[in-house]
Design an enzyme around this catalytic site. Structure first.
Site, PDB file in Angstrom:
ATOM      1  N   ILE A 112      -5.117  64.472  53.195  1.00  0.00           N
ATOM      2  CA  ILE A 112      -5.717  64.891  51.936  1.00  0.00           C
ATOM      3  C   ILE A 112      -5.105  66.237  51.563  1.00  0.00           C
ATOM      4  CG2 ILE A 112      -7.852  63.584  52.226  1.00  0.00           C
ATOM      5  CD1 ILE A 112      -9.229  66.074  53.213  1.00  0.00           C
ATOM      6  N   ASP A 113      -5.201  66.608  50.303  1.00  0.00           N
ATOM      7  CA  ASP A 113      -4.580  67.837  49.829  1.00  0.00           C
ATOM      8  C   ASP A 113      -5.165  69.068  50.513  1.00  0.00           C
ATOM      9  OD1 ASP A 113      -3.111  66.286  48.061  1.00  0.00           O
ATOM     10  OD2 ASP A 113      -4.538  66.550  46.420  1.00  0.00           O
ATOM     11  N   ARG A 114      -4.391  70.123  50.515  1.00  0.00           N
ATOM     12  CA  ARG A 114      -4.799  71.372  51.168  1.00  0.00           C
ATOM     13  C   ARG A 114      -6.157  71.856  50.671  1.00  0.00           C
ATOM     14  NH1 ARG A 114      -1.122  76.509  50.053  1.00  0.00           N
ATOM     15  NH2 ARG A 114      -2.011  76.121  47.993  1.00  0.00           N
ATOM     16  N   THR A 141      -8.480  70.045  49.136  1.00  0.00           N
ATOM     17  CA  THR A 141      -9.526  69.028  49.202  1.00  0.00           C
ATOM     18  C   THR A 141     -10.192  69.130  50.567  1.00  0.00           C
ATOM     19  OG1 THR A 141      -8.337  67.537  47.705  1.00  0.00           O
ATOM     20  CG2 THR A 141     -10.007  66.550  49.137  1.00  0.00           C
ATOM     21  N   ARG A 195      -7.256  62.977  41.194  1.00  0.00           N
ATOM     22  CA  ARG A 195      -6.950  64.084  40.279  1.00  0.00           C
ATOM     23  C   ARG A 195      -6.225  63.579  39.025  1.00  0.00           C
ATOM     24  NH1 ARG A 195      -3.921  68.228  44.143  1.00  0.00           N
ATOM     25  NH2 ARG A 195      -3.957  69.533  42.252  1.00  0.00           N
TER      26      ARG A 195
END
Length: 307
Positions: free
Chosen positions: A142-144, A146, A243
């Site tokens: 998952i994104d940094r 998130t 997103r």
């Protein structure tokens, strides 16, 4: 330390036609600076249709570009004693509640302080090796910015089984998010193709062709005067999927300066997105396992203060 040399092949599309090759490669290889690409061109590390060209060369549709990166040194990834919030763990898998700001696996500029560094210490190197030295144990990410559930695997059998579930879209992944504006429908589905943005190659975008199928189901949990608290269920798991999908509806996530507004009235550090529920079939027992990561404090506070 390990030396790695990579060769990259590209076919130029009509959208990139007549672009300078250094600018074109900078878009295609977002991790490389334009000045470094110009050096590679000068050193003869780039060919177009089998011939060396200068940085000023303007590409044509169907040009075949081969870029060779000289051997680079990948530093040893070291275990680090970083506190982890563990949602579930056994001899096969571990599910972590990842905090905001933590990168999942090492990459240029982030070789320390990642989830992988922490897992290597906690699991004492008992992690699957399928994804290589930079991503031991990592099946998805998952994104940094998130927060929430990330599953890692301790052996290759578990890795293969979880990866299969991800590919077949049978893993349950539910996210909490707060988006700009008031979402009118109580629930809905966004079904598109996602691919690289045609201009900004660091971003993803809804595309008409050439992308990968992406499906997000959403439902409204609470409406505010100019924001909406929603739950998103992933049917597929593409890069930046939630997103991009919510932004495509005109409701980008609060705090998302990449796909939404640049200004941030709530002083948020990145997008308001939390991977709350993760459900999977255990790779050894065959039983269903479900974890729930509690909402982080910044998220709960925002819900309290939104008008």
């Amino acid at each position: 330390m390990m030396d790695v040399q990579n060769e990259y092949h590209f076919i130029i599309t009509e959208e990139m036609e007549d672009e300078r090759i250094d600018k074109c490669l900078n878009a295609l290889m977002e991790s490389l600076s334009r000045s470094y690409i110009q050096k590679l061109l000068a050193d003869g590390k780039v060919t177009v249709n089998g011939k060396n060209v200068k940085a000023s060369y303007r590409v044509n549709a169907e040009d075949e570009i081969i870029l060779i990166l000289p051997p680079s040194v990948i530093p040893d990834i070291l275990p680090e004693n970083i506190s982890l919030s563990i949602l579930y763990e056994d001899q096969d898998v571990i599910v972590i509640d990842k905090p905001k700001g933590m990168v999942v696996h090492p990459a240029p500029g982030h070789y320390e302080g990642t989830l992988v560094n922490a897992l290597m210490y906690h699991c004492q190197n008992e992690l699957s090796g399928i994804n290589g030295v930079l991503r031991p144990g990592i099946v998805h990410r998952i994104d940094r910015d998130t927060t929430g559930s990330v599953i890692a695997c301790k052996n290759d059998h578990a890795h293969n089984e979880i990866a299969k579930q991800l590919k077949e879209h049978t893993i349950i992944r539910k996210y909490q998010a707060i988006v700009h504006g008031v979402v009118k429908e109580d629930e809905g589905t966004v079904h598109t193709l996602l691919g690289r943005h045609p201009v900004d190659r660091k971003k993803m975008a809804v595309v008409e062709k050439g992308g990968k199928e992406a499906i997000t189901h959403y439902r409204v949990l609470k409406r505010f005067s100019n924001a909406t608290y929603i739950e998103c269920t992933l049917e597929t798991g593409r890069t930046h999927q939630i997103r991009v999908h919510m932004a495509s509806l005109g409701h980008p996530l609060l705090g998302d300066s990449v796909y939404g507004a640049k200004n941030n009235p709530y002083k948020l550090n990145g997008q308001t997105l939390h991977a709350e529920i993760l459900g999977f079939i255990h790779p050894t027992t065959g039983e269903y396992v479900e974890t729930r990561a509690p909402l982080p404090e910044y998220f709960r506070k925002l819900i309290r203060v939104l008008p």
